[in-house]
Design an enzyme around this catalytic site. Structure first.
Site, mmCIF file in Angstrom:
data_model
loop_
_atom_site.group_PDB
_atom_site.id
_atom_site.type_symbol
_atom_site.label_atom_id
_atom_site.label_comp_id
_atom_site.label_asym_id
_atom_site.label_seq_id
_atom_site.Cartn_x
_atom_site.Cartn_y
_atom_site.Cartn_z
ATOM 1 N N LYS A 108 24.045 -2.858 67.404
ATOM 2 C CA LYS A 108 24.080 -4.312 67.234
ATOM 3 C C LYS A 108 24.827 -4.773 65.998
ATOM 4 C CE LYS A 108 19.703 -5.705 69.282
ATOM 5 N NZ LYS A 108 18.384 -6.111 68.792
ATOM 6 N N GLY A 120 16.699 2.641 56.748
ATOM 7 C CA GLY A 120 16.596 1.217 56.408
ATOM 8 C C GLY A 120 16.788 0.975 54.921
ATOM 9 N N GLY A 124 19.473 7.719 59.548
ATOM 10 C CA GLY A 124 19.266 7.431 60.972
ATOM 11 C C GLY A 124 20.124 8.272 61.893
ATOM 12 N N ARG A 169 11.125 15.980 55.703
ATOM 13 C CA ARG A 169 10.653 15.049 54.660
ATOM 14 C C ARG A 169 9.726 15.742 53.671
ATOM 15 N NH1 ARG A 169 10.129 9.837 58.565
ATOM 16 N NH2 ARG A 169 12.167 8.989 58.067
HETATM 17 P P1 AMP Z 1 21.748 1.587 65.473
HETATM 18 O O1 AMP Z 1 20.281 1.929 65.450
HETATM 19 O O2 AMP Z 1 22.039 0.140 65.473
HETATM 20 O O3 AMP Z 1 22.540 2.379 64.451
HETATM 21 O O4 AMP Z 1 22.250 2.053 66.896
HETATM 22 C C1 AMP Z 1 22.226 3.379 67.327
HETATM 23 C C2 AMP Z 1 22.244 3.388 68.803
HETATM 24 O O5 AMP Z 1 23.398 2.701 69.270
HETATM 25 C C3 AMP Z 1 22.315 4.780 69.392
HETATM 26 O O6 AMP Z 1 21.138 5.042 70.076
HETATM 27 C C4 AMP Z 1 23.511 4.727 70.326
HETATM 28 O O7 AMP Z 1 23.258 5.320 71.575
HETATM 29 C C5 AMP Z 1 23.732 3.244 70.508
HETATM 30 N N1 AMP Z 1 25.123 2.936 70.846
HETATM 31 C C6 AMP Z 1 26.227 3.294 70.187
HETATM 32 N N2 AMP Z 1 27.330 2.874 70.832
HETATM 33 C C7 AMP Z 1 26.913 2.235 71.949
HETATM 34 C C8 AMP Z 1 27.583 1.596 73.028
HETATM 35 N N3 AMP Z 1 28.912 1.524 73.072
HETATM 36 N N4 AMP Z 1 26.828 1.053 73.993
HETATM 37 C C9 AMP Z 1 25.471 1.114 73.941
HETATM 38 N N5 AMP Z 1 24.790 1.710 72.960
HETATM 39 C C10 AMP Z 1 25.508 2.275 71.974
#
Ligand code: AMP
Length: 400
Positions: free
Chosen positions: A202, A381, A358, A31
């Site tokens: 999610k 974000g 991210g 950064r």
């Molecule tokens: P996000 O911050 O919503 O982009 O989510 C990223 C996180 O989702 C990472 O730490 C991944 O390990 C997790 N992730 C991705 N696929 C899966 C899955 N099938 N089951 C559980 N966690 C997951």
């Protein structure tokens, strides 16, 4: 950057929210490096520079007695390294407003650099307090915002402060300009086909993004944990895979929206299922609608990799936000890695690719492919909200 800065005091909001270890040493200075082009350009043009940034969440993580953990969150730790990066001394004030800051700013000469203390030591920062923003603004003649990572926050030093400068005395920094330019490249008149890849844990975090992408992309790929809510909604067995039961109707609506718009929606057809959430779990390849009881899908399977990568390879524009699986564990990283490689290959043959921050950036960097895509965003974000079509307060404040 298009403002006159010669012999001016220029207040620059940077994103120096870098990770530090227990010895207060910077473990990743990306950064800081990303802000150098802006700082160096302003110095070349004869400005005196006053740098503002936040570091962590000092007011949320107070000491047991309620005081601020200054030792942990002070920007003083960053001054020596910044001085090395710039090849010139960096002054520091242990407050960002008040008489010390005013005196230090007053004395500053062209070519000199002053780093202010953590803006978040002051309650007014995250509240967007006008008096605090005004006090900050009085330290300089010109305001430059180069902190894309916080552009989605209406904080005092990122947004409210801009009110105290007219159009000829405020602008974006070079990093911010490039983030905006690249995001607009895919949002406004992208070369088609436009393929968007979404993943991560999610659905609820990505709902707005999915709605927007289904609206304007040609193909939307959905991988990662959020895919399982789609399978359950269609009557599939997903075992112990991630699922948001309160979003089942919503994902069916998204599927209907895609059909109506003629957008191709690609979900994994197979998965790497695990018998527990662990790096050494036993695994098997299973079809998406038939994940055995007590097993959980932790990555996309080989057939899905083929389908997804061939769509990516045909794309002229690509957006990627979110991993295809639990890529932090080697056993479940193949899907994410394959997508990263396909995006690099597509970029090589001329596609435009934007990686939305991210975890996708972490995966790309892990594979050594970060310099083989068109644009890697510094703001997770902020980029997400930009792609959702929101007007970011930090951007609006400079433009109005
Ligand atoms: P996000 O911050 O919503 O982009 O989510 C990223 C996180 O989702 C990472 O730490 C991944 O390990 C997790 N992730 C991705 N696929 C899966 C899955 N099938 N089951 C559980 N966690 C997951």
């Amino acid at each position: 950057m298009n403002v006159e800065v010669h012999n001016k005091k220029v207040l620059v909001r940077v994103d120096f929210n870098v990770p530090l270890n227990k010895e207060h040493l910077i473990t990743d200075d990306t950064r800081m490096r990303k802000a150098l082009p802006t700082i160096n350009k302003l110095l070349e043009e004869g400005a005196a520079i006053i740098l503002m940034s936040h570091l962590g969440r000092p007011l949320k993580n107070r000491m047991a007695d309620g005081s601020i953990n200054i030792k942990k969150y002070t920007l003083r730790h960053l001054a020596p390294h910044l001085s090395d990066l710039l090849g010139r001394p960096v002054q520091f004030t242990n407050s960002c407003i008040g008489s010390y800051a005013v005196k230090a700013a007053d004395k500053l000469k062209p070519g000199e650099v002053l780093l202010l203390e953590n803006t978040r030591f002051n309650e007014g920062e995250t509240k967007g307090d006008e008096a605090f923003a005004k006090a900050l603004s009085e330290l300089g003649d010109v305001y430059i915002n180069d902190a894309f990572g916080t552009a989605h926050r209406a904080h005092a030093s990122t947004t409210v402060i801009a009110r105290y400068f007219d159009k000829d005395h405020k602008d974006f920094g070079l990093l911010m300009e490039s983030e905006i330019l690249n995001a607009e490249k895919v949002l406004n008149n992208p070369r088609r086909p436009l393929v968007a890849i979404t993943g991560g844990a999610k659905v609820s975090d990505k709902l707005l993004l999915l709605e927007k992408l289904i609206d304007f992309a040609d193909t939307v790929i959905i991988g990662g944990g959020m895919a399982y809510t789609f399978f359950k909604a269609q009557g599939g067995n997903i075992g112990d895979s991630l699922c948001e039961d309160d979003k089942l109707d919503l994902v069916l609506q998204l599927m209907a929206q895609a059909k109506e718009k003629g957008t191709t929606l690609l979900l994994p057809v197979d998965n790497v299922a695990a018998d527990r959430f662990h790096r050494d779990a036993n695994t098997r390849i299973v079809s998406s609608m038939e994940i055995p009881e007590h097993w959980m899908g932790l990555d996309i399977g080989p057939k899905s990799i083929d389908i997804f990568t061939s769509a990516v390879l045909k794309a002229e524009s690509i957006i990627w936000n979110g991993p295809m699986g639990v890529f932090e564990f080697q056993k479940f990283a193949a899907g994410t890695n394959a997508i990263a490689q396909a995006i690099a290959d597509a970029t090589q043959r001329g596609a435009f690719s934007l990686i939305g921050g991210g975890d996708s950036v972490a995966a790309l960097t892990q594979m050594g492919l970060a310099d083989q895509v068109s644009h890697v965003s510094t703001g997770g974000g902020a980029m997400l909200e930009f792609l959702e079509g929101k007007e970011l307060p930090g951007i609006k404040a400079i433009r109005t």
